[in-house]
Design a protein around this motif. Structure first.
Motif, PDB file in Angstrom:
ATOM      1  N   ALA A  15     -47.899   6.697  43.300  1.00  0.00           N
ATOM      2  CA  ALA A  15     -47.584   7.537  44.103  1.00  0.00           C
ATOM      3  C   ALA A  15     -47.722   6.119  45.494  1.00  0.00           C
ATOM      4  O   ALA A  15     -48.403   4.826  45.027  1.00  0.00           O
ATOM      5  CB  ALA A  15     -49.008   8.055  45.216  1.00  0.00           C
ATOM      6  N   ASP A  16     -46.938   6.099  46.417  1.00  0.00           N
ATOM      7  CA  ASP A  16     -47.010   5.351  47.776  1.00  0.00           C
ATOM      8  C   ASP A  16     -48.480   4.438  47.786  1.00  0.00           C
ATOM      9  O   ASP A  16     -49.044   5.848  48.548  1.00  0.00           O
ATOM     10  CB  ASP A  16     -46.210   5.290  48.498  1.00  0.00           C
ATOM     11  CG  ASP A  16     -45.605   6.320  49.572  1.00  0.00           C
ATOM     12  OD1 ASP A  16     -46.653   6.555  50.762  1.00  0.00           O
ATOM     13  OD2 ASP A  16     -45.046   7.640  49.495  1.00  0.00           O
ATOM     14  N   ALA A  18     -49.354   4.660  51.648  1.00  0.00           N
ATOM     15  CA  ALA A  18     -49.107   6.099  52.272  1.00  0.00           C
ATOM     16  C   ALA A  18     -49.739   7.509  52.189  1.00  0.00           C
ATOM     17  O   ALA A  18     -50.630   7.935  52.594  1.00  0.00           O
ATOM     18  CB  ALA A  18     -48.383   5.697  53.399  1.00  0.00           C
ATOM     19  N   ASN A  19     -49.081   7.119  50.876  1.00  0.00           N
ATOM     20  CA  ASN A  19     -49.928   8.715  50.816  1.00  0.00           C
ATOM     21  C   ASN A  19     -51.237   8.768  50.206  1.00  0.00           C
ATOM     22  O   ASN A  19     -51.889  10.263  49.944  1.00  0.00           O
ATOM     23  CB  ASN A  19     -48.437   9.667  49.345  1.00  0.00           C
ATOM     24  CG  ASN A  19     -48.854  10.919  49.273  1.00  0.00           C
ATOM     25  OD1 ASN A  19     -48.935  12.152  50.177  1.00  0.00           O
ATOM     26  ND2 ASN A  19     -48.848  11.207  47.738  1.00  0.00           N
ATOM     27  N   LYS A  22     -53.044   9.466  52.670  1.00  0.00           N
ATOM     28  CA  LYS A  22     -53.560  10.825  53.663  1.00  0.00           C
ATOM     29  C   LYS A  22     -54.459  10.951  52.838  1.00  0.00           C
ATOM     30  O   LYS A  22     -55.358  12.377  53.093  1.00  0.00           O
ATOM     31  CB  LYS A  22     -51.863  10.856  53.609  1.00  0.00           C
ATOM     32  CG  LYS A  22     -51.926  12.408  54.427  1.00  0.00           C
ATOM     33  CD  LYS A  22     -50.429  12.823  54.285  1.00  0.00           C
ATOM     34  CE  LYS A  22     -50.342  14.407  54.263  1.00  0.00           C
ATOM     35  NZ  LYS A  22     -48.566  14.529  54.838  1.00  0.00           N
ATOM     36  N   VAL A  23     -54.161  11.292  51.256  1.00  0.00           N
ATOM     37  CA  VAL A  23     -54.915  12.048  50.268  1.00  0.00           C
ATOM     38  C   VAL A  23     -56.184  11.834  51.117  1.00  0.00           C
ATOM     39  O   VAL A  23     -57.116  12.800  50.693  1.00  0.00           O
ATOM     40  CB  VAL A  23     -54.456  12.209  49.156  1.00  0.00           C
ATOM     41  CG1 VAL A  23     -55.511  13.030  47.896  1.00  0.00           C
ATOM     42  CG2 VAL A  23     -52.825  12.787  48.820  1.00  0.00           C
ATOM     43  N   GLU A  26     -57.142  12.423  55.409  1.00  0.00           N
ATOM     44  CA  GLU A  26     -57.084  13.423  56.014  1.00  0.00           C
ATOM     45  C   GLU A  26     -58.332  14.047  55.590  1.00  0.00           C
ATOM     46  O   GLU A  26     -59.003  14.642  54.556  1.00  0.00           O
ATOM     47  CB  GLU A  26     -55.481  14.532  55.831  1.00  0.00           C
ATOM     48  CG  GLU A  26     -55.133  14.811  56.193  1.00  0.00           C
ATOM     49  CD  GLU A  26     -56.407  16.930  56.018  1.00  0.00           C
ATOM     50  OE1 GLU A  26     -56.386  17.039  54.763  1.00  0.00           O
ATOM     51  OE2 GLU A  26     -55.975  17.344  57.070  1.00  0.00           O
ATOM     52  N   SER A  29     -58.332  16.968  53.313  1.00  0.00           N
ATOM     53  CA  SER A  29     -58.007  16.236  51.354  1.00  0.00           C
ATOM     54  C   SER A  29     -59.005  16.052  51.346  1.00  0.00           C
ATOM     55  O   SER A  29     -60.177  15.647  49.802  1.00  0.00           O
ATOM     56  CB  SER A  29     -56.750  15.458  51.516  1.00  0.00           C
ATOM     57  OG  SER A  29     -56.560  14.957  50.647  1.00  0.00           O
TER      58      SER A  29
END
Length: 55
Positions: A15-16, A18-19, A22-23, A26, A29
């Motif tokens: 995954a990149d 940024a993702n 976020k996980v 956030e 999450s």
């Protein structure tokens, strides 16, 4: 301490950045993945350089 062994683990995350960020951070999450080892874990504050975060 001669009876201790050093172990290490690694994982490849497809995954990149940024993702992944976020996980991890956030709020909903974060609560979800941390409940595995600390039910109810959360933080207050905004994750920006120089800010105070309370866990």
């Amino acid at each position: 301490m001669k009876n201790f062994k050093t172990i290490s683990f690694s994982i490849q995350i497809d995954a990149d950045r940024a993702n992944v960020w976020k996980v991890l951070w956030e709020p909903n999450s974060y609560r979800n993945w941390t409940r595995v080892f600390m039910e109810g874990s959360h933080y207050t504050g905004e994750l920006k350089e120089g800010n105070t975060i309370r866990f």
